[in-house]
Design a protein around this motif. Structure first.
Motif, PDB file in Angstrom:
ATOM      1  N   UNK A  31       0.828  -1.203   0.000  1.00  0.00           N
ATOM      2  CA  UNK A  31       0.000   0.000   0.000  1.00  0.00           C
ATOM      3  C   UNK A  31       0.863   1.255   0.000  1.00  0.00           C
ATOM      4  N   UNK A  32       1.943   1.263   0.813  1.00  0.00           N
ATOM      5  CA  UNK A  32       2.873   2.400   0.822  1.00  0.00           C
ATOM      6  C   UNK A  32       3.493   2.602  -0.557  1.00  0.00           C
ATOM      7  N   UNK A  33       3.903   1.503  -1.184  1.00  0.00           N
ATOM      8  CA  UNK A  33       4.581   1.596  -2.483  1.00  0.00           C
ATOM      9  C   UNK A  33       3.603   2.073  -3.561  1.00  0.00           C
ATOM     10  N   UNK A  34       2.345   1.633  -3.470  1.00  0.00           N
ATOM     11  CA  UNK A  34       1.330   2.132  -4.404  1.00  0.00           C
ATOM     12  C   UNK A  34       1.190   3.649  -4.300  1.00  0.00           C
TER      13      UNK A  34
ATOM     14  N   UNK B 240     -11.399   6.526   1.590  1.00  0.00           N
ATOM     15  CA  UNK B 240     -11.656   6.379   0.155  1.00  0.00           C
ATOM     16  C   UNK B 240     -10.354   6.472  -0.634  1.00  0.00           C
ATOM     17  N   UNK B 241      -9.489   7.416  -0.254  1.00  0.00           N
ATOM     18  CA  UNK B 241      -8.212   7.560  -0.958  1.00  0.00           C
ATOM     19  C   UNK B 241      -7.359   6.304  -0.796  1.00  0.00           C
ATOM     20  N   UNK B 242      -7.361   5.735   0.396  1.00  0.00           N
ATOM     21  CA  UNK B 242      -6.602   4.503   0.644  1.00  0.00           C
ATOM     22  C   UNK B 242      -7.137   3.359  -0.209  1.00  0.00           C
ATOM     23  N   UNK B 243      -8.452   3.260  -0.316  1.00  0.00           N
ATOM     24  CA  UNK B 243      -9.064   2.208  -1.126  1.00  0.00           C
ATOM     25  C   UNK B 243      -8.694   2.362  -2.592  1.00  0.00           C
ATOM     26  N   UNK B 244      -8.742   3.588  -3.088  1.00  0.00           N
ATOM     27  CA  UNK B 244      -8.418   3.831  -4.495  1.00  0.00           C
ATOM     28  C   UNK B 244      -6.972   3.444  -4.790  1.00  0.00           C
ATOM     29  N   UNK B 245      -6.051   3.782  -3.872  1.00  0.00           N
ATOM     30  CA  UNK B 245      -4.658   3.370  -4.050  1.00  0.00           C
ATOM     31  C   UNK B 245      -4.556   1.846  -4.155  1.00  0.00           C
ATOM     32  N   UNK B 246      -5.272   1.135  -3.272  1.00  0.00           N
ATOM     33  CA  UNK B 246      -5.199  -0.328  -3.278  1.00  0.00           C
ATOM     34  C   UNK B 246      -5.756  -0.915  -4.570  1.00  0.00           C
ATOM     35  N   UNK B 247      -6.877  -0.371  -5.029  1.00  0.00           N
ATOM     36  CA  UNK B 247      -7.500  -0.886  -6.252  1.00  0.00           C
ATOM     37  C   UNK B 247      -6.611  -0.601  -7.456  1.00  0.00           C
ATOM     38  N   UNK B 248      -6.052   0.584  -7.525  1.00  0.00           N
ATOM     39  CA  UNK B 248      -5.150   0.893  -8.638  1.00  0.00           C
ATOM     40  C   UNK B 248      -3.953  -0.055  -8.638  1.00  0.00           C
TER      41      UNK B 248
END
Length: 497
Positions: free
Chosen positions: A149-152, A346-354
């Protein structure tokens, strides 16, 4: 993407070359011999930090705080570093540096360095990263101790800033135990970020040349090691190479290009020792002046310096508007936490999905609409919900549905729409009218009108939904708690992907 990263060997000056310009030049000369012997693209890396501001004033001269005695005893001026840069270039090698603060970035620019390196301990130091990104120099980012997640987040940030950057897998333990090197993680990085160069920074036994060969086999295009030059008065630490070891390291890596193949990926493991090692180098947030409880803090109210104490806010966590929960004195460490809001979630979720889309090599293009479907609210989104990406909605409809690890989408049915799922990535369990089915990538499942269905994933999934035209209010949920909610109570549109 810059070609400067391809097949690059980085010689990092061990222990800041003892704070001696002449000793540093001797190391550079020895590395230049190796670079010419094997005709490789080689760089020598320095470390920049302005010790006048990098260390908190109350801790200067302290012998009982980790790293501070070493930093202060090996201090060099800007002009002395400039001499070393000129020596690197005179040997025909690339000059680069790791800046640990903003002044260090300015030094890189003033000296016209070719590459800027981000150390693992600084890779979530957002004020520093912002300064580095603004240079538009090629950047190498070490990701020791960082989660996927950090790297994303790093990938998205530097991509949005239009920077040329590479990731460097490393284990930030010195020396790094062989059982924790996790070279399979290079595979994961290459699949997740296929357009970026991936490298490996080694801290293992300097005599072990199997490891760099394996890193090359995994697809690492950058290799980095600490190097030094032992003398009658100088001995090297357990993870730094002397010139003879560096020569064998380069030779082994070049041989590996012809003889090794990649293996399967593994999961990311971050030891507590690695976390502690990085925390000891991170910058903490301190108050510039006395502050009263309830004050909303701005950037000009604080400064960033080491050491970073337990539970202290780090430079990367600071945000304008954080409210002081107590009275603070000048130079006191800030102990506040970033509030958990729906926007942050929401921002964290978007990072994970991307990140899942990157790893699955799924490209969205520029024309799509995305929404977060949160049936029991954003607080519970990682348990219940899905990210729905609408690509086309005409007489036919195409969507991509992303399901996070451990997430489930509750029972519902459609009266107007008929749909077919095809799993593209990950694992998916679909339940249709009470009948369970485990799907694997490529499998297809059709859901007819009126059929109650749900889906979930253990490790995360992306599937394609092809259907008849999607119409609003055509989802009928079995749970009355969801059913009585207005459509917009359980959905959040994503306007900035």
């Amino acid at each position: 993407m810059s070609k400067i990263f391809d097949d690059l060997f980085i010689f990092e000056m061990a222990n800041s070359h003892q704070g001696s310009v002449e000793h540093g030049k001797d190391i550079i000369h020895e590395m230049g011999k190796i670079a010419r012997k094997y005709n490789i693209k080689a760089a020598v890396k320095l470390q920049y930090r302005n010790l006048d501001t990098f260390i908190h004033p109350d801790y200067k001269g302290r012998k009982d705080v980790n790293h501070i005695p070493r930093f202060e005893s090996t201090r060099l001026t800007y002009d002395q570093f400039t001499e070393l840069v000129e020596a690197i270039r005179s040997e025909g090698m690339i000059a680069m540096s790791t800046p640990f603060d903003e002044d260090g970035v300015d030094w890189c620019m003033d000296q016209g360095l070719d590459i800027i390196k981000v150390a693992s301990c600084s890779s979530l130091d957002w004020p520093l990263l912002e300064k580095i990104a603004a240079t538009h120099k090629p950047v190498i980012i070490s990701v020791g101790g960082k989660t996927i997640s950090d790297i994303d987040k790093l990938y998205n940030y530097f991509t949005h800033k239009r920077c040329d950057f590479a990731f460097m897998h490393c284990i930030a333990e010195y020396p790094a135990p062989i059982e924790r090197l996790q070279l399979d993680f290079i595979d994961k990085l290459r699949r997740r970020y296929p357009d970026n160069v991936i490298g490996y920074s080694g801290h293992e036994d300097p005599d072990d040349n199997v490891i760099p060969m394996m890193a090359i086999a995994k697809g690492a295009k950058i290799l980095e090691r600490h190097v030094g030059l032992p003398t009658e008065t100088i001995s090297l630490n357990a993870y730094s190479m002397n010139p003879d070891q560096a020569d064998k390291w380069v030779k082994s890596a070049l041989e590996a290009k012809e003889i090794c193949k990649m293996k399967k990926e593994t999961e990311r493991y971050i030891s507590q020792a690695e976390i502690d090692s990085l925390n000891s180098l991170m910058r903490g947030v301190y108050l510039k002046h006395d502050v009263k409880k309830g004050t909303e803090l701005k950037r000009e109210d604080v400064f960033f310096a080491m050491p970073n104490h337990d539970k202290q806010m780090t430079s990367g966590e600071f945000f304008e508007g954080v409210v002081a929960s107590k009275d603070y004195k000048a130079n006191e460490e800030l102990h506040e936490t970033k509030p958990v809001t729906d926007t942050n979630l929401a921002r964290s979720v978007i990072h994970d999905v991307k990140g899942m889309l990157y790893e699955a090599n799924i490209y969205l293009g520029d024309t799509f609409e995305a929404e977060l479907s949160h049936h029991y609210g954003m607080k519970h989104f990682r348990q219940f919900g899905a990210v729905i990406i609408s690509i086309v909605n005409r007489e036919y409809c195409k969507k991509l549905i992303a399901v996070l690890p451990g997430q489930q989408h509750p029972d519902h049915m459609h009266k107007v729409k008929e749909e077919t799922f095809q799993l593209l990535y990950g694992d998916l369990e679909v339940v249709v009218d009470g009948e369970e089915r485990e799907m694997k990538p490529g499998d297809i499942q059709t859901v007819l009108r009126g059929q109650m269905h749900s889906f979930s994933s253990r490790t995360g999934a992306v599937f394609e939904e092809i259907s008849t035209t999607h119409v609003k209010n055509d989802s009928y949920y079995e749970d009355p708690v969801i059913a009585k909610k207005d459509l917009m109570e359980r959905k959040t549109k994503v306007y900035k992907w």
